[in-house]
Scaffold this active site. Structure first.
Site, short mmCIF file in Angstrom:
data_model
loop_
_atom_site.label_atom_id
_atom_site.label_comp_id
_atom_site.label_asym_id
_atom_site.label_seq_id
_atom_site.Cartn_x
_atom_site.Cartn_y
_atom_site.Cartn_z
CB SER A 9 34.29 35.98 36.31
OG SER A 9 33.13 36.25 36.70
CG HIS A 26 36.59 34.34 39.54
ND1 HIS A 26 37.30 34.28 40.77
CD2 HIS A 26 35.57 35.28 39.74
CE1 HIS A 26 36.76 35.39 41.26
NE2 HIS A 26 35.83 35.70 41.03
CG ASP A 71 32.15 36.03 40.42
OD1 ASP A 71 33.08 36.60 41.41
OD2 ASP A 71 32.25 36.55 39.25
CG MET A 86 27.41 37.97 43.75
SD MET A 86 27.27 39.27 42.50
CE MET A 86 28.78 39.23 41.71
CG HIS A 90 34.75 36.26 44.58
ND1 HIS A 90 34.87 37.36 43.94
CD2 HIS A 90 35.00 36.68 45.88
CE1 HIS A 90 34.94 38.49 44.56
NE2 HIS A 90 34.98 38.22 45.79
CG MET A 97 31.37 38.63 46.30
SD MET A 97 31.46 39.15 44.60
CE MET A 97 31.37 37.58 43.97
CG MET A 103 36.90 42.40 45.55
SD MET A 103 36.69 41.29 44.20
CE MET A 103 35.43 42.52 43.28
CG ASP A 106 37.03 39.44 40.81
OD1 ASP A 106 36.86 39.85 39.67
OD2 ASP A 106 36.45 38.87 41.55
C1 DX5 Z 1 32.32 41.34 40.58
C2 DX5 Z 1 32.90 39.84 40.54
C3 DX5 Z 1 33.83 39.68 39.32
C4 DX5 Z 1 33.27 40.13 37.97
C5 DX5 Z 1 34.56 40.65 37.02
O1 DX5 Z 1 31.75 41.43 41.90
O2 DX5 Z 1 33.70 39.39 41.71
O3 DX5 Z 1 34.52 38.42 39.25
O4 DX5 Z 1 32.69 38.85 37.36
O5 DX5 Z 1 33.95 40.93 35.94
P1 DX5 Z 1 34.61 42.02 35.01
O6 DX5 Z 1 35.84 41.32 34.71
O7 DX5 Z 1 33.79 42.47 33.92
O8 DX5 Z 1 34.81 43.30 35.80
ZN ZN Z 2 34.75 37.53 41.49
#
Ligand code: DX5
Ligand code: ZN
Length: 215
Positions: free
Chosen positions: A8, A33, A35, A37, A66, A68, A137, A175
C-alpha cells in the site's frame, strides 16, 4: 492459493513516489495497492486521479484501487481512465451494489467489494457470484499502521467457504495490520492477496519485507 502481495503506497514516501514505485517494480510484489479516501466515508483524505495516472505511467504491475469513498459509482469510468485494474468499493458505501459491480466490470476492471470489521461476511451471499475479489478489512479503514483485528481469520474462512460452495471465482484480499507474524496464517486461512503498508515501507529494505510476507 495465490500468495500475491499488494504493497500500500499510503505508507510510501510521497516526495519520492517515483523511486518507491521503481522499487516495487523490482520487487516480488505483483500488485500495488492504492487507497483513495474522501474524508467522509473515512476520517482521512488521500489522493485521486492525477496521482493514480502518474503511477500508471511508471508501472506495469496490477493497480489495485481501494475506494474508501461514499457513492463510488460516480467515478467508475474515471478510475478506469486513470489506470485502475482492480476497483474495490465498500459494501457500506453502495446502495445499489449489484449495479455498481456490473458497471465496474463493464468498464473493463475486476470488481472487488470490501467489508469493514463489524460487517458480516454473510451479507455477501447474494452478490458473491458476481465478484472478482472480496476485501476483508482487518483494521477500521482510514489509516496505515493500525493493529490487526484477530476476528478477521474467521471472516476469511467464512468467505472461503461461501466461495467454494457457490459458483464464485472471487479471490480474497486482506488489508490492515499485515506483517510477517500473521501473513502465513492469513494465506492458510484462505487469503490470496495481502495488502501491507507500514510493514513494507517503514523499513530499510522493502523488497526483503515483501519476500518475508510470501514465505
Ligand atoms: C487502511 C488502508 C490500508 C493501509 C494498510 O484504511 O486501507 O490499505 O494502507 O496499512 P498497514 O499495512 O500499515 O496497516
Ligand atoms: Zn486499503
Amino acid at each position: 492459493m495465490n500468495k500475491i502481495i499488494s504493497p500500500s503506497i499510503l505508507s510510501a514516501d510521497f516526495m519520492n513516489l517515483k523511486s518507491e514505485i521503481e522499487l516495487l517494480n523490482n520487487s516480488a510484489a505483483e500488485w500495488i495497492h492504492i487507497d483513495v479516501m474522501d474524508g467522509v466515508f473515512v476520517p482521512n483524505i488521500t489522493f485521486g486521479f492525477p496521482v493514480i495516472k502518474q503511477i500508471r505511467e511508471q508501472t506495469n504491475k496490477v493497480l489495485d484501487v481501494h475506494l474508501m469513498i461514499t457513492q463510488p459509482e460516480r467515478y467508475i469510468s474515471e478510475f478506469k481512465k486513470s489506470g485502475a485494474d482492480v476497483l474495490t468499493v465498500h459494501y457500506e458505501a453502495c446502495t445499489h451494489l449489484h449495479r455498481t459491480v456490473q458497471e465496474i466490470k463493464a468498464n473493463g476492471m475486476k470488481a472487488g467489494v470490501s467489508l469493514v470489521p463489524h460487517v458480516s461476511v454473510s451479507l455477501l451471499e447474494d452478490i458473491i457470484e458476481e465478484l472478482d475479489l472480496v476485501l476483508i478489512m482487518s483494521v477500521n479503514p482510514g489509516f496505515g499502521g493500525q493493529k490487526f483485528i484477530e476476528n478477521s481469520y474467521k471472516k476469511i474462512r467464512q468467505t472461503k467457504e461461501m466461495i467454494t460452495s457457490s459458483k464464485s471465482q472471487a479471490i480474497i484480499q486482506v488489508d490492515g495490520g499485515v506483517n510477517d507474524q500473521n501473513a502465513s496464517k492469513l494465506f492458510d486461512a484462505g487469503a490470496d492477496v495481502l495488502v501491507a503498508g507500514n510493514f513494507v515501507f517503514k523499513s530499510e529494505n522493502p523488497s526483503k519485507q515483501i519476500l518475508k510476507l510470501m514465505h
